[in-house]
Write a protein that holds these residues in place. Structure first.
Motif, PDB file in Angstrom:
ATOM      1  N   UNK A 124      24.045  77.037  37.692  1.00 16.91           N
ATOM      2  CA  UNK A 124      24.993  75.961  37.399  1.00 16.91           C
ATOM      3  C   UNK A 124      25.997  76.401  36.347  1.00 16.91           C
ATOM      4  N   UNK A 125      25.537  77.034  35.284  1.00 18.37           N
ATOM      5  CA  UNK A 125      26.444  77.459  34.221  1.00 18.37           C
ATOM      6  C   UNK A 125      27.398  78.539  34.720  1.00 18.37           C
ATOM      7  N   UNK A 126      26.895  79.506  35.470  1.00 16.56           N
ATOM      8  CA  UNK A 126      27.750  80.598  35.947  1.00 16.56           C
ATOM      9  C   UNK A 126      28.813  80.090  36.928  1.00 16.56           C
ATOM     10  N   UNK A 227      37.930  83.849  27.431  1.00 16.80           N
ATOM     11  CA  UNK A 227      37.590  82.455  27.710  1.00 16.80           C
ATOM     12  C   UNK A 227      36.114  82.177  27.438  1.00 16.80           C
ATOM     13  N   UNK A 228      35.231  83.051  27.888  1.00 20.76           N
ATOM     14  CA  UNK A 228      33.797  82.817  27.677  1.00 20.76           C
ATOM     15  C   UNK A 228      33.413  82.770  26.199  1.00 20.76           C
ATOM     16  N   UNK A 229      33.885  83.710  25.359  1.00 16.17           N
ATOM     17  CA  UNK A 229      33.550  83.567  23.927  1.00 16.17           C
ATOM     18  C   UNK A 229      34.095  82.289  23.305  1.00 16.17           C
ATOM     19  N   UNK A 235      29.475  75.851  26.792  1.00  9.75           N
ATOM     20  CA  UNK A 235      28.543  76.464  27.731  1.00  9.75           C
ATOM     21  C   UNK A 235      27.110  76.292  27.242  1.00  9.75           C
ATOM     22  N   UNK A 236      26.874  76.477  25.944  1.00  9.24           N
ATOM     23  CA  UNK A 236      25.531  76.293  25.396  1.00  9.24           C
ATOM     24  C   UNK A 236      25.076  74.848  25.524  1.00  9.24           C
ATOM     25  N   UNK A 304      24.722  73.631  20.251  1.00  9.97           N
ATOM     26  CA  UNK A 304      24.839  72.286  20.781  1.00  9.97           C
ATOM     27  C   UNK A 304      25.725  71.418  19.893  1.00  9.97           C
ATOM     28  N   UNK A 305      25.525  71.495  18.587  1.00 11.10           N
ATOM     29  CA  UNK A 305      26.335  70.701  17.650  1.00 11.10           C
ATOM     30  C   UNK A 305      27.787  71.146  17.709  1.00 11.10           C
ATOM     31  N   UNK A 306      28.042  72.441  17.822  1.00  9.67           N
ATOM     32  CA  UNK A 306      29.405  72.920  17.943  1.00  9.67           C
ATOM     33  C   UNK A 306      30.066  72.395  19.201  1.00  9.67           C
ATOM     34  N   UNK A 307      29.319  72.339  20.289  1.00  8.18           N
ATOM     35  CA  UNK A 307      29.876  71.834  21.532  1.00  8.18           C
ATOM     36  C   UNK A 307      30.172  70.351  21.475  1.00  8.18           C
TER      37      UNK A 307
END
Length: 314
Positions: A124-126, A227-229, A235-236, A304-307
């Protein structure tokens, strides 16, 4: 001849003169700091702290009770409550966990849960990351229409697709297998995942991507190196949510998995009829099913908190 000029002329500044610096103490605070100060004072209030501690105790008590019950014998659990072990620690042992490891059904169900949750989360993430980048920054015919279709799938309940997908999986030989459960979770997890990552990737400044393209970077290199970084918090967060949803699921697994591919939730539910005689297996199995998501959450808590806070502060 006109009268004298009324414009006041300032004396020229002498060399080496230093402008006066305003007193920092006299500088009024910024408007944004007042809210933070109020929040700090509110959280420092003893009443608020006491309420937070009470809420934490309410949430932790069932987990503590399950842990203590999983370490007590069946006779002790049948005779009195788990809280008696707090005054008599001799009741606690790890024998139930040894029995759990010897139970082939529970051990196989735990392995099936891992085989279902981990591949589903990774797929799902990929796929969502690739699709989110395409919908956010690539130009192709029908992009907006396809994205609206994906967003529309968010309102489709899981229960509507159970019977048609079950017939389809039965026709292709996937019904009753781990692969069938994984594919179902991937299919119903992708709409929200694509919607989340597309909106996050769209907030990346366009100038950064254009600069990377001017330097000769390909789309794959821009996606993997830039983009990924930048999208790591989102994403996390998505990975945590997806793992928790699949790990705790019982409805899909109850329908699509057979006795050999059923996860831990279905295996524990099937033994509930014999709860009185199987408490020594059910209690440690239930605690194991609960503690694994907690470990995953706390391991990725910072991401998670960053997201969650990514869109609140610019």
């Amino acid at each position: 001849m006109s009268g004298p000029s009324t414009i006041e002329r300032r004396p020229p500044r002498r060399a080496g003169a230093v402008r006066p610096v305003a007193d920092p103490a006299a500088t009024p605070p910024r408007p944004g700091r007042r809210g933070g100060g109020r929040l700090s004072r509110l959280l420092s209030n003893s009443l608020v702290q006491g309420a937070l501690i009470l809420v934490a105790l309410v949430w932790i008590t069932p987990l503590a009770g399950l842990l203590i019950s999983s370490m007590r014998s069946e006779g002790d659990n049948a005779s009195d409550g788990w809280w008696t072990a707090l005054t008599d620690p001799s009741q606690l042992s790890l024998d139930n966990y040894g029995t759990l490891l010897k139970d082939s059904g529970i051990a196989a169900a735990f392995g099936n849960t891992v085989l279902i949750s981990v591949p589903t989360t990774v797929l799902v993430v990929a796929i969502a990351a690739l699709a989110g980048y395409a919908f956010a920054w690539l130009e192709f015919p029908g992009r907006d229409a396809i994205f609206l279709l994906v967003v529309g799938l968010l309102v489709v309940p899981v229960q509507i697709g159970l019977l048609p997908v079950a017939k389809l999986f039965g026709a292709v030989g996937l019904f009753g297998t781990v692969a069938g459960v994984v594919l179902f979770h991937v299919a119903y997890g992708l709409p929200f995942a694509i919607f989340l990552l597309r909106n996050y990737f769209a907030e990346i400044p366009r100038e950064m991507l254009e600069a990377a393209r001017m330097d000769g970077g390909s789309e794959w290199r821009i996606f993997s190196r830039l983009v990924l970084p930048l999208g790591r918090p989102a994403i996390a967060s998505l990975a945590i949510f997806q793992f928790l949803w699949v790990w705790n699921d019982m409805l899909v697994a109850l329908l699509f998995a057979d006795s050999e591919s059923q996860p831990l939730t279905v295996s524990l539910q099937s033994q509930m009829r014999q709860f009185g005689s199987n408490i020594g297996v059910l209690a440690p199995g239930a605690f194991l099913s609960l503690v694994v998501p907690l470990i995953v959450f706390f391991a990725f808590q910072r991401h998670f908190v960053q997201g969650v806070m990514a869109g609140s502060v610019k």
